[in-house]
Design a protein around this motif. Structure first.
Motif, PDB file in Angstrom:
ATOM      1  N   THR A   1       0.822  -1.212   0.000  1.00  0.00           N
ATOM      2  CA  THR A   1       0.000   0.000   0.000  1.00  0.00           C
ATOM      3  C   THR A   1       0.854   1.259   0.000  1.00  0.00           C
ATOM      4  OG1 THR A   1      -1.771  -1.136   1.182  1.00  0.00           O
ATOM      5  CG2 THR A   1      -1.761   1.267   1.292  1.00  0.00           C
ATOM      6  N   PHE A   2       1.815   1.319   0.909  1.00  0.00           N
ATOM      7  CA  PHE A   2       2.615   2.539   1.003  1.00  0.00           C
ATOM      8  C   PHE A   2       3.712   2.596  -0.050  1.00  0.00           C
ATOM      9  CE2 PHE A   2       0.664   2.286   5.249  1.00  0.00           C
ATOM     10  CZ  PHE A   2      -0.104   3.437   5.125  1.00  0.00           C
TER      11      PHE A   2
ATOM     12  N   LEU B   1      10.891  -1.523  10.052  1.00  0.00           N
ATOM     13  CA  LEU B   1      11.065  -0.572  11.156  1.00  0.00           C
ATOM     14  C   LEU B   1      11.853   0.658  10.704  1.00  0.00           C
ATOM     15  CD1 LEU B   1      11.816  -3.045  14.086  1.00  0.00           C
ATOM     16  CD2 LEU B   1       9.741  -1.676  13.752  1.00  0.00           C
ATOM     17  N   VAL B   2      12.862   0.450   9.869  1.00  0.00           N
ATOM     18  CA  VAL B   2      13.638   1.578   9.325  1.00  0.00           C
ATOM     19  C   VAL B   2      12.742   2.449   8.450  1.00  0.00           C
ATOM     20  CG1 VAL B   2      15.541   2.189   7.775  1.00  0.00           C
ATOM     21  CG2 VAL B   2      15.842   0.363   9.458  1.00  0.00           C
ATOM     22  N   ILE B   3      11.917   1.813   7.621  1.00  0.00           N
ATOM     23  CA  ILE B   3      11.006   2.571   6.756  1.00  0.00           C
ATOM     24  C   ILE B   3      10.013   3.374   7.600  1.00  0.00           C
ATOM     25  CG2 ILE B   3       9.154   2.366   5.049  1.00  0.00           C
ATOM     26  CD1 ILE B   3      10.650  -0.049   3.911  1.00  0.00           C
ATOM     27  N   SER B   4       9.520   2.792   8.684  1.00  0.00           N
ATOM     28  CA  SER B   4       8.587   3.539   9.530  1.00  0.00           C
ATOM     29  C   SER B   4       9.266   4.758  10.141  1.00  0.00           C
ATOM     30  CB  SER B   4       7.973   2.644  10.600  1.00  0.00           C
ATOM     31  OG  SER B   4       8.946   2.180  11.493  1.00  0.00           O
ATOM     32  N   PHE B   5      10.545   4.637  10.494  1.00  0.00           N
ATOM     33  CA  PHE B   5      11.300   5.795  10.988  1.00  0.00           C
ATOM     34  C   PHE B   5      11.444   6.854   9.880  1.00  0.00           C
ATOM     35  CE2 PHE B   5      15.437   7.941  11.542  1.00  0.00           C
ATOM     36  CZ  PHE B   5      15.160   8.622  12.725  1.00  0.00           C
ATOM     37  N   LEU B   6      11.680   6.417   8.644  1.00  0.00           N
ATOM     38  CA  LEU B   6      11.765   7.365   7.525  1.00  0.00           C
ATOM     39  C   LEU B   6      10.431   8.080   7.310  1.00  0.00           C
ATOM     40  CD1 LEU B   6      13.875   5.338   4.913  1.00  0.00           C
ATOM     41  CD2 LEU B   6      14.642   7.198   6.394  1.00  0.00           C
TER      42      LEU B   6
ATOM     43  N   LEU C   1      10.180  10.798   9.866  1.00  0.00           N
ATOM     44  CA  LEU C   1      10.937  11.978   9.428  1.00  0.00           C
ATOM     45  C   LEU C   1      10.184  12.735   8.336  1.00  0.00           C
ATOM     46  CD1 LEU C   1      14.624  10.659   9.294  1.00  0.00           C
ATOM     47  CD2 LEU C   1      13.587  12.168  10.990  1.00  0.00           C
ATOM     48  N   SER C   2       9.578  12.001   7.403  1.00  0.00           N
ATOM     49  CA  SER C   2       8.792  12.644   6.347  1.00  0.00           C
ATOM     50  C   SER C   2       7.598  13.391   6.927  1.00  0.00           C
ATOM     51  CB  SER C   2       8.312  11.610   5.335  1.00  0.00           C
ATOM     52  OG  SER C   2       9.374  11.079   4.610  1.00  0.00           O
ATOM     53  N   THR C   3       6.993  12.836   7.962  1.00  0.00           N
ATOM     54  CA  THR C   3       5.874  13.511   8.619  1.00  0.00           C
ATOM     55  C   THR C   3       6.329  14.821   9.250  1.00  0.00           C
ATOM     56  OG1 THR C   3       4.887  11.363   9.123  1.00  0.00           O
ATOM     57  CG2 THR C   3       4.055  13.244  10.353  1.00  0.00           C
ATOM     58  N   ILE C   4       7.494  14.794   9.874  1.00  0.00           N
ATOM     59  CA  ILE C   4       8.032  16.010  10.499  1.00  0.00           C
ATOM     60  C   ILE C   4       8.326  17.072   9.445  1.00  0.00           C
ATOM     61  CG2 ILE C   4      10.004  16.934  11.784  1.00  0.00           C
ATOM     62  CD1 ILE C   4      10.051  14.182  13.270  1.00  0.00           C
TER      63      ILE C   4
ATOM     64  N   GLU D   1       0.213  15.567   2.689  1.00  0.00           N
ATOM     65  CA  GLU D   1       1.468  14.872   2.995  1.00  0.00           C
ATOM     66  C   GLU D   1       1.615  14.588   4.482  1.00  0.00           C
ATOM     67  OE1 GLU D   1       5.156  16.277   1.479  1.00  0.00           O
ATOM     68  OE2 GLU D   1       4.831  15.182  -0.372  1.00  0.00           O
ATOM     69  N   VAL D   2       1.143  15.477   5.321  1.00  0.00           N
ATOM     70  CA  VAL D   2       1.208  15.247   6.771  1.00  0.00           C
ATOM     71  C   VAL D   2       0.364  14.029   7.139  1.00  0.00           C
ATOM     72  CG1 VAL D   2       0.728  16.223   9.048  1.00  0.00           C
ATOM     73  CG2 VAL D   2       1.580  17.701   7.220  1.00  0.00           C
ATOM     74  N   VAL D   3      -0.852  13.977   6.622  1.00  0.00           N
ATOM     75  CA  VAL D   3      -1.755  12.866   6.927  1.00  0.00           C
ATOM     76  C   VAL D   3      -1.216  11.567   6.340  1.00  0.00           C
ATOM     77  CG1 VAL D   3      -4.083  11.957   6.514  1.00  0.00           C
ATOM     78  CG2 VAL D   3      -3.773  14.354   7.132  1.00  0.00           C
ATOM     79  N   TYR D   4      -0.775  11.601   5.083  1.00  0.00           N
ATOM     80  CA  TYR D   4      -0.275  10.385   4.426  1.00  0.00           C
ATOM     81  C   TYR D   4       0.934   9.806   5.163  1.00  0.00           C
ATOM     82  CZ  TYR D   4       1.997   7.335   1.075  1.00  0.00           C
ATOM     83  OH  TYR D   4       2.603   6.258   0.492  1.00  0.00           O
ATOM     84  N   HIS D   5       1.918  10.635   5.420  1.00  0.00           N
ATOM     85  CA  HIS D   5       3.133  10.149   6.079  1.00  0.00           C
ATOM     86  C   HIS D   5       2.866   9.764   7.538  1.00  0.00           C
ATOM     87  CE1 HIS D   5       5.649  10.842   2.659  1.00  0.00           C
ATOM     88  NE2 HIS D   5       5.344  12.121   2.620  1.00  0.00           N
ATOM     89  N   GLY D   6       1.954  10.465   8.189  1.00  0.00           N
ATOM     90  CA  GLY D   6       1.597  10.104   9.559  1.00  0.00           C
ATOM     91  C   GLY D   6       0.955   8.726   9.635  1.00  0.00           C
TER      92      GLY D   6
END
Length: 164
Positions: A72-73, A144-149, A152-155, A100-105
């Motif tokens: 999906t992502f 887990l690394v992708i979720s951290f990325l 960062l994208s959300t921030i 983008e905030v909602v998607y990455h969040g």
């Protein structure tokens, strides 16, 4: 002495149907993060789908959930990155919206949940995975690394949305 000077101006308008690639977007942090998410997502989907066995005797719901979130992502990030690369205006406009905030969040939360669930399942049923344990564990750690990325994208998306 007087001189007479005549100035003639010609305005020419040209249109083109060529697609211009916005390579400058890949030099920004949001562009690099999306590219990294895309590449690592391809690795995760490749690993899990290669070793996926739908005829296993035990319940593989965490495996399906993880693969579903990864695909999906992967598709969503591919579409976002592609639209930012082929349109200069999209790269500047979409970052100022809440999308983008909602998607990455949501990507962060769901990828993290799927990765943690998958890691727990793999370690809990280690002997059921036989030779698939190491590739699955690697895919879960990459998740887990992708979720951290995505965090960062959300921030970065939140900062861009607020105009900081």
């Amino acid at each position: 002495m007087s001189h007479t000077v005549t100035v003639t101006r010609t305005t020419t308008t040209t249109t083109t149907s060529a697609i211009i690639i916005n390579t400058g977007y890949l030099k920004s942090w949001p562009g690099l993060l999306k590219l990294a998410e895309l590449i690592l997502g391809i690795v995760v989907v490749g690993l899990v789908s290669h070793y996926f066995n739908r005829y296993q005797q035990y319940s593989n719901t965490p495996e399906v959930f993880f693969l579903l979130m990864a695909v999906t992502f992967l598709v969503g990030t591919f579409l976002l990155l592609t639209s930012c690369l082929i349109s200069i205006s999209t790269a500047s406009i979409i970052s100022k919206t809440i999308y983008e905030v909602v998607y990455h969040g949501f990507a962060f939360i769901l990828y993290l949940a799927a990765s943690l669930t998958f890691v727990i399942e793999i370690n809990h049923r280690k002997r059921n995975y036989y030779n698939d344990y190491e590739p699955y564990f690697a895919a879960a750690v990459i998740g887990l690394v992708i979720s951290f990325l995505y965090l960062l994208s959300t921030i970065f998306a939140l900062r861009s949305y607020r105009g900081l």
